[in-house]
Design an enzyme around this catalytic site. Structure first.
Site, short mmCIF file in Angstrom:
data_model
loop_
_atom_site.label_atom_id
_atom_site.label_comp_id
_atom_site.label_asym_id
_atom_site.label_seq_id
_atom_site.Cartn_x
_atom_site.Cartn_y
_atom_site.Cartn_z
N LYS A 296 0.87 -1.18 0.00
CA LYS A 296 0.00 0.00 0.00
C LYS A 296 0.90 1.22 0.00
CE LYS A 296 -3.63 2.47 2.45
NZ LYS A 296 -4.61 2.45 3.55
N LYS A 318 1.19 10.06 5.70
CA LYS A 318 1.26 8.65 6.11
C LYS A 318 2.54 7.97 5.61
CE LYS A 318 -3.77 8.13 6.56
NZ LYS A 318 -4.92 7.21 6.44
N GLU A 334 7.61 -6.92 1.81
CA GLU A 334 6.28 -6.99 2.41
C GLU A 334 5.59 -8.31 2.03
OE1 GLU A 334 4.93 -5.06 4.55
OE2 GLU A 334 5.94 -3.12 4.44
N LYS A 349 -2.20 -1.56 -3.82
CA LYS A 349 -3.02 -0.36 -3.82
C LYS A 349 -2.14 0.87 -3.95
CE LYS A 349 -6.05 2.00 -0.58
NZ LYS A 349 -6.64 1.95 0.72
N SER A 375 -10.13 5.52 -4.91
CA SER A 375 -11.08 6.61 -5.15
C SER A 375 -10.61 7.57 -6.24
CB SER A 375 -11.34 7.35 -3.84
OG SER A 375 -10.13 7.76 -3.25
N TYR A 414 -15.04 0.85 -6.98
CA TYR A 414 -16.31 1.57 -6.82
C TYR A 414 -17.19 1.39 -8.05
CZ TYR A 414 -13.49 3.42 -3.07
OH TYR A 414 -12.69 3.51 -1.96
C1 PBG Z 1 -7.21 3.66 5.32
C2 PBG Z 1 -7.70 3.40 3.95
C3 PBG Z 1 -7.59 4.31 2.88
C4 PBG Z 1 -8.19 3.73 1.78
C5 PBG Z 1 -8.66 2.49 2.16
N1 PBG Z 1 -8.34 2.28 3.52
C6 PBG Z 1 -7.04 5.68 2.83
C7 PBG Z 1 -5.75 6.00 3.41
O1 PBG Z 1 -4.86 5.16 3.50
O2 PBG Z 1 -5.63 7.14 3.80
C8 PBG Z 1 -8.26 4.41 0.44
C9 PBG Z 1 -9.22 3.89 -0.53
C10 PBG Z 1 -9.47 4.77 -1.67
O3 PBG Z 1 -8.82 5.82 -1.89
O4 PBG Z 1 -10.36 4.41 -2.45
N2 PBG Z 1 -7.07 2.61 6.16
#
Ligand code: PBG
Length: 428
Positions: A296, A318, A334, A349, A375, A414
């Site tokens: 991620k 983050k 990982e 992701k 998203s 989505y």
């Molecule tokens: C946080 C989490 C995030 C998403 C899924 N779980 C956002 C982040 O890490 O700040 C993002 C999903 C998306 O952007 O569609 N645990």
């Protein structure tokens, strides 16, 4: 229960995605053998009976026996068939050139829809989709500004209706993301393991209505953290690893107790998969799977999601836990950790900008691979479609197919409902 079994197919590249090209018996086979099969009789026996019937009768109706036809051709009386059509004309002015001396012309295998679908290497089905759904305590469904077509769904009504719609077109897997009231957020995110909190309550409601629905949950503190971080934040801004993992274990167990099928740690703390596995097993949830967010990345493509959940970090970013977007080999570290700690599914992701990472994991692990079309990826395609800069539906289907081609078994998207409707030949 509204659920339909669908066997959709989508032909990639120029072919109408609504065209269903599933297996169809030739018209002649439709008769007795199929009816026999539907009565539960072995159709093979019937076929044998047919084969032993008086065959000559039916052939004779056409005029000549096979032997007579053969004899006629041997005697030079060849029956007529349509002539070979003339070569199609090229436009005036087309240069006349010698043929290139090519032994291989790859276009030969692409020249008709039938050939293209015969050689299609990748397929896409609603069964590959996991549908992320935002829920809140309200009764109304509130539109999410940055994600056209997405809503914070009321957990009791809107959500249940959305799940029914998804199941109708073969999407039977969802992942839940809660919008938690600010008053329930705290520095240690304890609401995350409240057995009566929004997520566990919603899981129980959904499992009551749809026992066979596959429910994925998100394991991370950010929706519950007053700091908007995935872990506990120390005074000096450091995200505390092992203490956070302790909380995540409680969160995962609470979700499993409510009936979750797959818990999905998205927090990127070290060692959380092993710890969650041990915590689940200790409570008797050895049947609950773990989908680990293995790779991620600290990505700007999450912007619309954070608006949806109002979960932006209150300070900083983050980057001390999510991976650096410049890094490739680190994803293997990982992967090894998650595999050895007992992850059941490995997730990459974001999706489309990270196809190389999906392929890397695919080639280096036998575990199923998930891709998250996040998203920002969704909103870009929506925006381009609204502005008529791209064909939204075609770009949506192509992006999903490309995630599959890169090596994803399942896709969190989505677009799950919209794409599944397209695959099933429905349009809205
Ligand atoms: C946080 C989490 C995030 C998403 C899924 N779980 C956002 C982040 O890490 O700040 C993002 C999903 C998306 O952007 O569609 N645990």
């Amino acid at each position: 229960m509204a659920s339909t079994i669908v066997k959709p197919q989508w032909s990639f590249g120029g072919v109408d995605c609504r065209r269903y090209v599933g297996p169809q018996p030739p018209p002649s086979a439709k008769s007795s053998s199929l009816r026999a099969a539907s009565r539960g009789q072995p159709s093979r026996r019937l076929l044998v009976v047919r084969a032993s019937e008086n065959r000559n009768d039916s052939v004779k109706k056409l005029g000549m026996t096979d032997a007579e036809c053969e004899a006629a051709v041997v005697a030079g009386n060849v029956p007529e068939a349509p002539p070979v059509p003339p070569a199609p004309a090229a436009p005036a002015g087309t240069p006349v050139v010698p043929l290139l001396p090519l032994s291989r012309r790859p276009r030969r295998n692409r020249r008709s829809p039938a050939l293209r679908s015969a050689f299609q290497e990748t397929s896409l089905s609603p069964a590959n989709f996991v549908y992320p759904l935002f829920i809140h305590e309200g009764e109304e469904d509130t539109p999410i500004g940055a994600m056209p077509g997405c809503y914070r769904l009321g957990w009791r009504h809107g959500l249940v209706e959305e799940v029914a719609k998804a199941r109708d077109v073969g999407v039977n897997s969802i992942v839940l993301f809660p919008k938690v009231p600010d008053a329930l957020k705290s520095p240690t995110g304890d609401e995350a393991y409240n057995d009566n909190g929004l997520v566990p309550r919603t899981i129980r409601l959904l499992k009551d209505k749809y026992p066979d629905l596959v429910i994925y949950t998100d394991v991370a503190l950010d929706p519950y953290s007053s700091d908007g971080h995935d872990g506990i934040v120390r005074e000096d801004g450091v995200i505390m690893n092992d203490e956070t993992v302790h909380q995540l274990c409680k969160q995962a167990v609470s979700q499993a107790r409510a009936g979750a099928d797959v818990v999905s740690p998205s927090d990127m703390m070290d060692g959380r998969v092993g710890a969650i596995r041990a915590a689940l097993d200790a409570e008797g949830f050895h049947h609950v799977s773990i989908m680990s967010y293995t790779a991620k990345y600290a990505s700007s493509f999450y912007g619309p999601f954070r608006e949806a959940l109002d979960s932006n970090p209150r300070f900083g970013d983050k980057k001390t836990y999510q991976m650096n977007p410049t890094n490739y080999r680190e994803a293997l570290i990982e992967t090894r950790e998650d595999e050895s700690e007992g992850a059941d599914i490995l997730l990459v992701k974001p999706g489309l900008p990270y196809l190389d990472i999906i392929r890397l994991l695919r080639d280096n692990s036998p575990l199923p691979i998930a891709a998250y079309q996040v998203s920002g990826e969704y909103s870009m395609i929506k925006a381009g479609g609204v502005l008529k800069m791209i064909d939204e539906e075609k770009v949506m289907m192509e992006s999903l197919m490309c995630l599959r081609r890169a090596g994803a078994d399942i896709i969190l998207t989505y677009f799950a409902l919209q794409a599944a409707r397209c695959l099933c030949g429905e349009k809205r």
